[in-house]
Scaffold this motif. Structure first.
Motif, PDB file in Angstrom:
ATOM      1  N   VAL A 168       7.560 -21.548  -2.726  1.00  0.00           N
ATOM      2  CA  VAL A 168       7.177 -21.376  -4.054  1.00  0.00           C
ATOM      3  C   VAL A 168       8.090 -22.288  -4.990  1.00  0.00           C
ATOM      4  O   VAL A 168       7.559 -22.235  -6.022  1.00  0.00           O
ATOM      5  CB  VAL A 168       7.432 -19.783  -4.432  1.00  0.00           C
TER       6      VAL A 168
ATOM      7  N   PHE B   7       6.380  -7.159   2.607  1.00  0.00           N
ATOM      8  CA  PHE B   7       5.522  -7.766   3.477  1.00  0.00           C
ATOM      9  C   PHE B   7       4.919  -9.011   2.944  1.00  0.00           C
ATOM     10  O   PHE B   7       4.930 -10.133   3.349  1.00  0.00           O
ATOM     11  CB  PHE B   7       4.693  -6.867   4.148  1.00  0.00           C
TER      12      PHE B   7
ATOM     13  N   PHE C  28       3.650 -20.370  -8.847  1.00  0.00           N
ATOM     14  CA  PHE C  28       3.957 -19.478  -7.938  1.00  0.00           C
ATOM     15  C   PHE C  28       5.217 -18.846  -8.033  1.00  0.00           C
ATOM     16  O   PHE C  28       5.514 -17.801  -7.775  1.00  0.00           O
ATOM     17  CB  PHE C  28       3.824 -20.165  -6.511  1.00  0.00           C
TER      18      PHE C  28
ATOM     19  N   CYS D 270     -23.496  16.190  17.453  1.00  0.00           N
ATOM     20  CA  CYS D 270     -22.032  16.147  17.687  1.00  0.00           C
ATOM     21  C   CYS D 270     -21.685  14.778  17.831  1.00  0.00           C
ATOM     22  O   CYS D 270     -20.516  14.524  17.380  1.00  0.00           O
ATOM     23  CB  CYS D 270     -22.069  16.881  18.900  1.00  0.00           C
TER      24      CYS D 270
ATOM     25  N   ARG E 253      12.817 -16.907  -1.888  1.00  0.00           N
ATOM     26  CA  ARG E 253      11.379 -16.392  -1.316  1.00  0.00           C
ATOM     27  C   ARG E 253      10.914 -17.825  -0.776  1.00  0.00           C
ATOM     28  O   ARG E 253      10.157 -17.300   0.262  1.00  0.00           O
ATOM     29  CB  ARG E 253      10.567 -16.137  -2.823  1.00  0.00           C
TER      30      ARG E 253
ATOM     31  N   MET F 289     -16.661  15.687  19.265  1.00  0.00           N
ATOM     32  CA  MET F 289     -16.632  16.937  20.301  1.00  0.00           C
ATOM     33  C   MET F 289     -16.988  18.022  19.343  1.00  0.00           C
ATOM     34  O   MET F 289     -16.516  18.028  18.351  1.00  0.00           O
ATOM     35  CB  MET F 289     -15.251  16.850  20.947  1.00  0.00           C
ATOM     36  N   ASP F 290     -17.799  18.915  19.822  1.00  0.00           N
ATOM     37  CA  ASP F 290     -18.063  20.262  19.119  1.00  0.00           C
ATOM     38  C   ASP F 290     -17.388  21.323  19.639  1.00  0.00           C
ATOM     39  O   ASP F 290     -17.327  21.659  20.666  1.00  0.00           O
ATOM     40  CB  ASP F 290     -19.458  20.350  19.329  1.00  0.00           C
TER      41      ASP F 290
ATOM     42  N   ASP G 172      13.084  -8.072  -1.769  1.00  0.00           N
ATOM     43  CA  ASP G 172      12.400  -9.301  -1.246  1.00  0.00           C
ATOM     44  C   ASP G 172      12.121  -9.065   0.203  1.00  0.00           C
ATOM     45  O   ASP G 172      11.127  -9.143   0.810  1.00  0.00           O
ATOM     46  CB  ASP G 172      12.551 -10.394  -1.431  1.00  0.00           C
TER      47      ASP G 172
ATOM     48  N   LEU H 249       3.315 -13.500  -5.921  1.00  0.00           N
ATOM     49  CA  LEU H 249       3.513 -14.958  -6.465  1.00  0.00           C
ATOM     50  C   LEU H 249       3.599 -14.918  -7.913  1.00  0.00           C
ATOM     51  O   LEU H 249       2.873 -14.028  -8.709  1.00  0.00           O
ATOM     52  CB  LEU H 249       2.341 -15.917  -5.874  1.00  0.00           C
ATOM     53  N   GLY H 250       4.404 -15.820  -8.778  1.00  0.00           N
ATOM     54  CA  GLY H 250       4.381 -15.873  -9.872  1.00  0.00           C
ATOM     55  C   GLY H 250       4.814 -14.679 -10.783  1.00  0.00           C
ATOM     56  O   GLY H 250       4.531 -14.744 -12.246  1.00  0.00           O
TER      57      GLY H 250
ATOM     58  N   LEU I 294       4.053 -13.648   8.413  1.00  0.00           N
ATOM     59  CA  LEU I 294       2.629 -13.811   7.753  1.00  0.00           C
ATOM     60  C   LEU I 294       2.584 -14.703   6.430  1.00  0.00           C
ATOM     61  O   LEU I 294       1.597 -14.798   5.956  1.00  0.00           O
ATOM     62  CB  LEU I 294       1.948 -12.809   7.779  1.00  0.00           C
ATOM     63  N   ASN I 295       3.742 -14.951   5.931  1.00  0.00           N
ATOM     64  CA  ASN I 295       3.750 -15.295   4.445  1.00  0.00           C
ATOM     65  C   ASN I 295       4.697 -16.558   4.477  1.00  0.00           C
ATOM     66  O   ASN I 295       5.674 -16.423   3.358  1.00  0.00           O
ATOM     67  CB  ASN I 295       4.178 -13.923   3.458  1.00  0.00           C
TER      68      ASN I 295
ATOM     69  N   THR J 183       5.018 -18.979   2.424  1.00  0.00           N
ATOM     70  CA  THR J 183       4.631 -19.898   1.201  1.00  0.00           C
ATOM     71  C   THR J 183       5.871 -20.473   0.635  1.00  0.00           C
ATOM     72  O   THR J 183       6.845 -19.606   0.123  1.00  0.00           O
ATOM     73  CB  THR J 183       3.972 -18.996   0.148  1.00  0.00           C
TER      74      THR J 183
ATOM     75  N   PHE K 141      -1.607 -21.640 -12.747  1.00  0.00           N
ATOM     76  CA  PHE K 141      -0.909 -20.398 -12.155  1.00  0.00           C
ATOM     77  C   PHE K 141       0.233 -21.148 -11.347  1.00  0.00           C
ATOM     78  O   PHE K 141       0.040 -21.929 -10.432  1.00  0.00           O
ATOM     79  CB  PHE K 141      -1.821 -19.656 -11.426  1.00  0.00           C
TER      80      PHE K 141
ATOM     81  N   ARG L  36     -28.731  18.871  18.450  1.00  0.00           N
ATOM     82  CA  ARG L  36     -27.363  19.352  18.396  1.00  0.00           C
ATOM     83  C   ARG L  36     -26.440  18.448  19.167  1.00  0.00           C
ATOM     84  O   ARG L  36     -25.325  18.021  18.255  1.00  0.00           O
ATOM     85  CB  ARG L  36     -27.196  20.699  18.890  1.00  0.00           C
TER      86      ARG L  36
END
Lengths: 721, 101
Positions: A231, B94, A208, A721, A219, B1-2, B90, B98-99, A226-227, A229, A206, A717
């Motif tokens: 490629v 977020f 990237f 609840c 990219r 809550m009821d 891009d 890939l690929g 958070l990413n 990478t 595979f 009851r």
């Protein structure tokens, strides 16, 4: 008593471990080791090469023995997709069938058969580096027919392949036998495959990166929190250059240079398999040997006697739109190369490129002939070139080889001259920078394995003689080896040595102004060692002697150094070997110890502390240096990668490459399990419903007080609840 | 809550509070409000605060529906056009796949 129970326990444990030592997935899958995968490269506008799906491509094994098998696979195969197992002999005939109708093709496992080898095999384009060619090139890969350089090229190296391809070399034929056995056991009944257990293959490669270099570099650079990478990476490595006499800012303008160039790198479709014997190694070895010989003909201390200089350069990355030469030509146009004493086009008296030589060695392995063609891209007469060719012919006379046929044509074969002609257009086309290209082919390549995994040492009929080198680094002369029968006239070592001698003597004549009358010539023994280093094993005498003495003494692997240019972020070993060989073979040995050696700094020279012939360490003074072979596309800020002006190749990142064979279930078991599951669910539902309806028959009626208690219902009851 | 155990004025207060919180770009709160008070607004026998509760429930439901529609349109457009938008696509992503394109 206690010890006895321990023994029993131990025995039980041992039996248990023995019986279940194999994991379940090891019982199901058998991995295919030693395969090389096709991977993805990208340029400014396209992606090329292969990729599997994220979790690998799975297909039913189908051994392709003839074209009919391939046609059956794409048209009639009912249990698809299929994994075609093809030998290198069949590959050329069947690949287009798979490329045209890839729907039923999961991938290809290509293997090289020891008993049956193809007559031609090249995954390079029919017109290599077509889109980086200078004007006047007539080769077109898109037009069918016509005269093209690489007649048997499939162009896969430059095409987007919709399935993964793995290559198994000859040494891994046992893996093919394994697949063949599995295939014969399960898959032979072609009309009755669907619904039965079948021998299957999984290929995982595979990639990237996707789309093109612009997208993948964007990219890779995007700093998403958070990413992060990466490629893809730009292709690139190092160029190596060395001048006969030192060049400094003060002396450079007084001495015009003859530029002699060749290339280091080669390519193939598969990762780690790019031997490049006739594609590049013969040319590189010729250059290194000629440089060594010329340094023996003219000692560096005589620099003040002569008005000319010779600059030897090895380009890297030439397979991918001339990365190294484009960078050098670009830097020359900006007055930046070589860094210490930049060269201007006017300083270059003549540019001689040792192009693709070696292909014709296979046709002439029985005699001493080796026909050459000198491509001269001018219609008018350029005196420097005619003079050079005349000198080559006269210096070749003693050997009757090489015979050089001049070809006056604007249609130059793929070579670094294209870069110079495009980037330094004004000076090259006017003939002010005379250029000549030496190749051993005319209209079409003689090397039928250009840029392929099969361009191996056997194809140039090289067999290593394994002769000892003396402690002082003296090589046995070609004449002596011929006289004692170690080598024959037809051996590539002898032919390359003679070509190198001819070239060195011609350059001697250029520099000194008079023909060489001595008897120093290039040694076939040196050529033998050098070919062995670059084609068979890095653990060879030359590389061991030319390695850094501080390297720790660990022996390099007994396989050839990869000659594919690789990514710029990672320095390859091949240019380093070539550079160190140049330093050791042409440099001056100084009587200095290591500390003194490291502190030396005369302008125009660099100093290397290498292991030397007897591995005791030696201080070498050399003019050799390296420069970046990274395309100008990645050096210029805001360069438009789509413009196609400079090489824009990048290589995708990947995580893992693996191949494994297994028997896939026929689907009957899975169907039965699903049916049983459904039945049990329905039955359970019915039973529950019945129980619910007739609960009073089984359970006694609950006491009334619990249900009607107000406090309790309040609590319930609240909880609800 | 009821809700059944809550006095009617508290119900109104709660419903109004949920509506206001939903105004802070929190459509899910609106959706909860609409579902939660639906019975109070439309099914229960009439009482004084019911009219107001009805108003908030309708407004919350409408707001949530508009949000859902807008998000659906955006997601569809983004998924279909991300590749064509190039660098903008891009940088709006977020997780860049890939690929592939």
């Amino acid at each position: 008593m206690a010890s006895f129970s321990y023994k029993v326990l131990l025995l039980i444990l041992c039996t248990f471990t023995l019986a279940h030592s194999e994991r379940l997935h090891e019982q199901i899958y058998s991995s295919i080791e030693g395969g090389a995968a096709c991977f993805r490269r990208l340029n400014g506008t396209h992606q090329a090469g292969c990729s599997s799906a994220d979790n690998g491509a799975v297909g039913v094994v189908h051994m392709i023995k003839e074209i009919n098998d391939a046609q059956w696979l794409v048209q009639n195969g009912s249990a698809g997709p299929y994994m075609a197992v093809v030998s290198t002999v069949q590959f050329y005939d069947v690949i287009e069938i798979f490329m045209q109708q890839p729907e039923n093709v999961a991938g290809i496992l290509l293997y090289d058969n020891a008993t049956d080898s193809p007559t031609a095999f090249s995954q390079e384009s029919r017109c290599p580096n077509e889109y980086s060619s200078a004007s006047g090139s007539t080769c077109s890969s898109t037009v069918a027919g016509g005269i093209v350089w690489n007649t048997k090229g499939t162009g896969l190296l430059r095409r987007d392949i919709p399935f993964p391809i793995f290559y198994l070399p000859q040494s891994k034929s046992d893996e093919i036998d394994k697949i063949q056995l599995c295939y014969e056991k399960f898959n032979l009944d072609k009309s009755n495959q669907k619904g039965n257990p079948l021998c299957s293959l999984q290929l995982n490669s595979f990639m990237f990166a996707a789309v093109n270099s612009e997208v993948c570099l964007r990219r890779s650079a995007s700093s998403a929190l958070l990413n992060p990478t990466k490629v893809c990476d730009p292709l690139g490595d190092n160029n190596v250059y060395y001048s006969l006499f030192p060049r400094t800012e003060e002396t450079k303008s007084s001495k015009p240079v003859t530029l002699v160039t060749a290339r280091i790198d080669t390519a193939s479709l598969f990762d780690g398999v790019s031997p490049g014997a006739a594609s590049s190694v013969v040319g590189m070895v010729t250059l290194l040997t000629a440089a060594t010989t010329l340094s023996q003909l003219i000692p560096a201390k005589d620099a003040h006697l002569y008005e000319q200089n010779v600059l030897w350069t090895l380009f890297n990355g030439e397979a991918f739109d001339y990365i190294g030469s484009q960078r050098v030509a670009y830097d020359i146009s900006k007055g930046m190369w070589p860094a210490a004493a930049p060269l201007s086009p006017a300083d270059i008296r003549l540019h001689v490129e040792i192009g693709q030589i070696g292909g014709a060695l296979s046709n002439t392995n029985n005699d001493s002939s080796w026909p050459f063609h000198a491509f001269v891209p001018y219609t008018n007469i350029i005196p420097e070139i005619n003079e050079f060719l005349d000198m080559m012919t006269s210096n070749a006379k003693p050997y009757n080889t090489p015979v050089i046929t001049p070809e006056f044509t604007m249609n130059l074969p793929p070579s670094s001259l294209h870069s110079f002609r495009r980037i330094l257009k004004n000076v090259t086309e006017s003939g002010e920078l005379p250029e000549v290209l030496l190749a051993d082919h005319s209209n079409t390549f003689t090397n039928l394995f250009y840029h392929s995994a099969l361009d191996e040492y056997g194809k140039i009929y090289f067999s290593y003689k394994n002769l000892t080198i003396s402690n002082t680094g003296v090589f046995i002369s070609t004449d002596e080896l011929l006289a004692n029968g170690t080598l024959k006239q037809g051996d590539p070592q002898v032919k390359i040595a003679r070509l190198a001698t001819t070239l060195a003597r011609t350059l001697y004549q250029t520099v000194t102004g008079s023909a060489y009358s001595g008897n120093i010539s290039a040694s076939a023994h040196l050529v033998d060692e050098m070919l062995y280093c670059f084609l068979q094993s890095q653990a060879c005498r030359l590389i061991m002697a030319a390695d850094y003495a501080s390297g720790g003494g660990s022996s390099p692997p007994a396989s050839a150094a990869p000659l594919y240019v690789g990514v710029a972020a990672w320095a390859g070993t091949a240019p380093v070997f070539a550079a160190h060989l140049l330093a050791l073979l042409t440099g001056a040995q100084l009587p200095a110890n290591r500390t003194v050696c490291d502190s030396l700094a005369e302008p125009g020279f660099s100093y290397y502390w290498l292991r030397g012939w007897n591995h005791s360490g030696v201080c070498i003074q050399t003019t050799m240096n390296m420069s970046a072979a990274v395309s100008p596309a990645f050096a210029i800020t805001d360069y438009d990668l789509k413009s196609g002006v400079y090489s824009s190749w990048t290589e995708s990142v990947w995580q893992a490459m693996s191949a494994r064979v297994f028997v896939s279930a026929g689907g009957g078991g899975a169907g039965a399990a699903a049916a049983a599951g459904a039945t049990v669910t329905v039955l359970a539902a019915l039973l529950t419903y019945w129980l619910h309806r007739h609960a009073d028959r089984i359970f006694a009626a609950p006491a009334a007080s619990i249900v009607n208690d107000d406090a309790a219902s309040g609590i319930l009851r609240t909880v609800n609840c | 809550m009821d809700l059944t155990r809550l006095p009617n004025d508290k119900k109104l207060q709660l419903c109004r509070w949920y509506f206001k919180v939903g105004c802070l770009l929190l459509p899910f709160v609106w959706a909860v409000n609409a579902v939660w008070f639906f019975k109070e607004a439309f099914m229960k026998p009439p009482y004084d605060e019911q009219k107001q509760i009805k108003k908030y429930v309708v407004m919350s439901a409408t707001g949530a529906a508009v949000w859902v529609a807008a998000l659906a349109v955006w997601v569809t457009v983004f998924q279909l056009q991300r590749v064509a938008w190039g660098p903008t696509g891009d940088s709006l992503s977020f997780i860049v796949p890939l690929g592939r394109a």
